[in-house]
Design a protein around this motif. Structure first.
Motif, mmCIF file in Angstrom:
data_model
loop_
_atom_site.group_PDB
_atom_site.id
_atom_site.type_symbol
_atom_site.label_atom_id
_atom_site.label_comp_id
_atom_site.label_asym_id
_atom_site.label_seq_id
_atom_site.Cartn_x
_atom_site.Cartn_y
_atom_site.Cartn_z
ATOM 1 N N VAL A 192 0.985 -1.177 0.155
ATOM 2 C CA VAL A 192 -0.044 0.023 -0.012
ATOM 3 C C VAL A 192 1.050 1.232 -0.036
ATOM 4 N N LEU A 193 1.756 1.471 0.914
ATOM 5 C CA LEU A 193 2.728 2.501 0.882
ATOM 6 C C LEU A 193 3.639 2.485 -0.360
ATOM 7 N N SER A 194 4.005 1.663 -1.088
ATOM 8 C CA SER A 194 4.521 1.667 -2.248
ATOM 9 C C SER A 194 3.640 2.265 -3.540
ATOM 10 N N ILE A 226 4.454 5.485 -5.466
ATOM 11 C CA ILE A 226 4.917 5.691 -6.709
ATOM 12 C C ILE A 226 3.611 6.426 -7.392
ATOM 13 N N VAL A 227 2.479 6.768 -7.216
ATOM 14 C CA VAL A 227 1.353 7.586 -7.593
ATOM 15 C C VAL A 227 1.516 8.880 -7.344
ATOM 16 N N MET A 228 2.052 9.149 -6.044
ATOM 17 C CA MET A 228 2.426 10.704 -5.639
ATOM 18 C C MET A 228 3.706 11.244 -6.489
ATOM 19 N N ASN A 229 4.681 10.272 -6.634
ATOM 20 C CA ASN A 229 5.883 10.735 -7.467
ATOM 21 C C ASN A 229 5.706 10.814 -8.579
ATOM 22 N N LEU A 230 4.795 9.957 -9.275
ATOM 23 C CA LEU A 230 4.446 9.931 -10.562
ATOM 24 C C LEU A 230 3.566 11.328 -11.114
ATOM 25 N N THR A 281 12.720 6.386 0.116
ATOM 26 C CA THR A 281 13.230 5.670 1.157
ATOM 27 C C THR A 281 12.263 4.428 1.295
ATOM 28 N N VAL A 282 11.006 4.534 1.236
ATOM 29 C CA VAL A 282 10.124 3.638 1.385
ATOM 30 C C VAL A 282 10.245 2.680 0.180
ATOM 31 N N LEU A 283 10.385 3.173 -0.724
ATOM 32 C CA LEU A 283 10.313 2.202 -1.813
ATOM 33 C C LEU A 283 11.566 1.344 -1.992
ATOM 34 N N ALA A 284 12.818 2.199 -1.598
ATOM 35 C CA ALA A 284 14.129 1.447 -1.513
ATOM 36 C C ALA A 284 13.853 -0.001 -0.400
ATOM 37 N N THR A 285 13.392 0.567 0.897
ATOM 38 C CA THR A 285 13.189 -0.488 2.058
ATOM 39 C C THR A 285 12.365 -1.367 1.498
ATOM 40 N N THR A 286 11.309 -1.177 0.818
ATOM 41 C CA THR A 286 10.133 -2.325 0.317
ATOM 42 C C THR A 286 11.011 -3.217 -0.627
ATOM 43 N N GLY A 287 11.647 -2.680 -1.499
ATOM 44 C CA GLY A 287 12.312 -3.486 -2.674
ATOM 45 C C GLY A 287 13.435 -4.414 -1.866
ATOM 46 N N SER A 288 14.189 -3.654 -0.799
ATOM 47 C CA SER A 288 15.322 -4.855 -0.365
ATOM 48 C C SER A 288 14.747 -5.478 0.708
ATOM 49 N N ALA A 312 8.470 -1.775 -6.568
ATOM 50 C CA ALA A 312 9.195 -0.962 -5.523
ATOM 51 C C ALA A 312 10.531 -0.736 -6.135
ATOM 52 N N VAL A 313 11.296 -1.695 -6.543
ATOM 53 C CA VAL A 313 12.730 -1.467 -7.061
ATOM 54 C C VAL A 313 12.586 -0.883 -8.417
ATOM 55 N N LEU A 314 11.675 -1.148 -9.307
ATOM 56 C CA LEU A 314 11.625 -0.484 -10.572
ATOM 57 C C LEU A 314 11.241 0.872 -10.334
ATOM 58 N N ALA A 315 10.330 1.136 -9.566
ATOM 59 C CA ALA A 315 9.931 2.561 -9.279
ATOM 60 C C ALA A 315 11.007 3.302 -8.724
ATOM 61 N N TYR A 316 11.677 2.507 -7.684
ATOM 62 C CA TYR A 316 12.917 3.508 -7.186
ATOM 63 C C TYR A 316 13.778 3.948 -8.338
ATOM 64 N N ASN A 317 14.129 3.035 -8.990
ATOM 65 C CA ASN A 317 15.315 3.304 -10.173
ATOM 66 C C ASN A 317 14.783 4.323 -11.286
ATOM 67 N N PHE A 318 13.488 4.317 -11.436
ATOM 68 C CA PHE A 318 12.809 5.273 -12.610
ATOM 69 C C PHE A 318 12.895 6.564 -11.908
ATOM 70 N N PHE A 319 12.379 6.592 -10.700
ATOM 71 C CA PHE A 319 12.328 7.991 -10.076
ATOM 72 C C PHE A 319 13.740 8.672 -9.647
ATOM 73 N N ASN A 320 14.589 7.637 -9.446
ATOM 74 C CA ASN A 320 16.067 8.311 -8.914
ATOM 75 C C ASN A 320 16.567 8.688 -10.187
ATOM 76 N N ARG A 321 16.331 8.075 -11.285
ATOM 77 C CA ARG A 321 16.827 8.961 -12.668
ATOM 78 C C ARG A 321 16.224 9.967 -12.916
ATOM 79 N N LEU A 322 14.981 10.175 -12.856
ATOM 80 C CA LEU A 322 14.075 11.348 -12.953
ATOM 81 C C LEU A 322 14.743 12.681 -12.081
#
Length: 257
Positions: free
Chosen positions: A54-56, A60-64, A155-162, A215-225
């Motif tokens: 749910v947090l991810s 993801i939606v908010m950052n998008l 941080t939430v996305l990175a924590t979830t992905g790992s 979560a991992v895919l979104a983290y990498n995507f937003f980190n690039r942006l």
């Protein structure tokens, strides 16, 4: 669908068919609901993965949304600021921008720093820091602040992905442990007694991966942006520093009087 097909293909009343019908998520949820105490760890794992998911999804939606809004307004805000011939009109335009627009806030911080330094001509402030240094410090603080806002939720996305795969693995290990205990207590070691509980335990690992991969895919995507946006922050801040420190943007030809 695969489990139902295999179950239908197996001989009627066979042990394999019975085991296949007991390996689905619904059957696992029914068992967990019927005896919550015996599946306490499984419930904790399931609720943790649900919360992570749910947090991810939220971040993801908010950052998008934030990135779409930022990219649709940033170029217009920057170009309007430089194309406005009057500095006061440009600053007034920046003040009209929404609070969530970062480039206008950086420009306003630089303008306020330059105006503050000018108002205190002859004071100890001017003696300790010249105009260029004072504006530069304000711009650094503004860029750092806006860059930090871009990282909201990462941080939430990175924590979830790992951690989500390991949380799911914990549920699997504990589920297999409980299944083996029940099998040992019943004294049955046939395929229908082993495959069902073990297969259900593996569902937790699948859930962990299902939560972690987006979560991992979104983290990498937003980190690039964010890296691209931070580069635009730096470029805009350098131009602002030159403008408020010298009165002209680098490369700009002064108007003839």
């Amino acid at each position: 669908m695969l489990l139902e097909t295999l179950a239908q293909a197996a001989p009627a009343g066979g042990n394999a068919a019975s085991a296949l019908t007991q390996m689905g998520p619904l059957h696992l949820l029914q068992e967990m609901t019927s005896d919550p105490g015996a599946f306490l760890v499984s419930w904790v794992v399931l609720l943790t993965l649900t919360l992570m998911s749910v947090l991810s999804i939220y971040w993801i939606v908010m950052n998008l949304i934030n990135n779409i809004r930022l990219r649709s307004h940033s170029d217009r805000v920057i170009s309007t600021f430089w194309e406005t011939p009057n500095a006061q009109d440009a600053i007034r335009y920046m003040e009209e921008q929404p609070r969530s627009e970062p480039f206008s806030k950086i420009a306003l911080d630089a303008a306020q720093a330059a105006a503050h330094h000018q108002r205190h001509e002859g004071s100890r402030l001017v003696e300790s820091l010249n105009r260029s240094e004072f504006v530069d410090r304000a711009l650094r603080q503004a860029v750092t602040r806006e860059s930090s806002r871009l990282e909201a939720g990462l941080t939430v996305l990175a924590t979830t992905g790992s951690t989500a795969p390991f949380v799911g693995l914990l549920g699997t290990v504990w589920g297999i442990y409980g299944a083996l205990i029940r099998i040992g207590a019943s004294g049955q070691a046939s395929i229908d007694a082993v495959a069902g509980p073990v297969g259900e335990a593996l569902i937790m690992t699948a859930l962990g991966l299902f939560v972690a991969i987006p979560a991992v895919l979104a983290y990498n995507f937003f980190n690039r942006l964010n890296r691209v946006t931070n580069n635009k922050f730096d470029t805009f801040a350098h131009d602002l520093h030159d403008f408020f420190a010298t009165g002209a943007r680098v490369g700009e030809v002064p108007a003839k009087r």
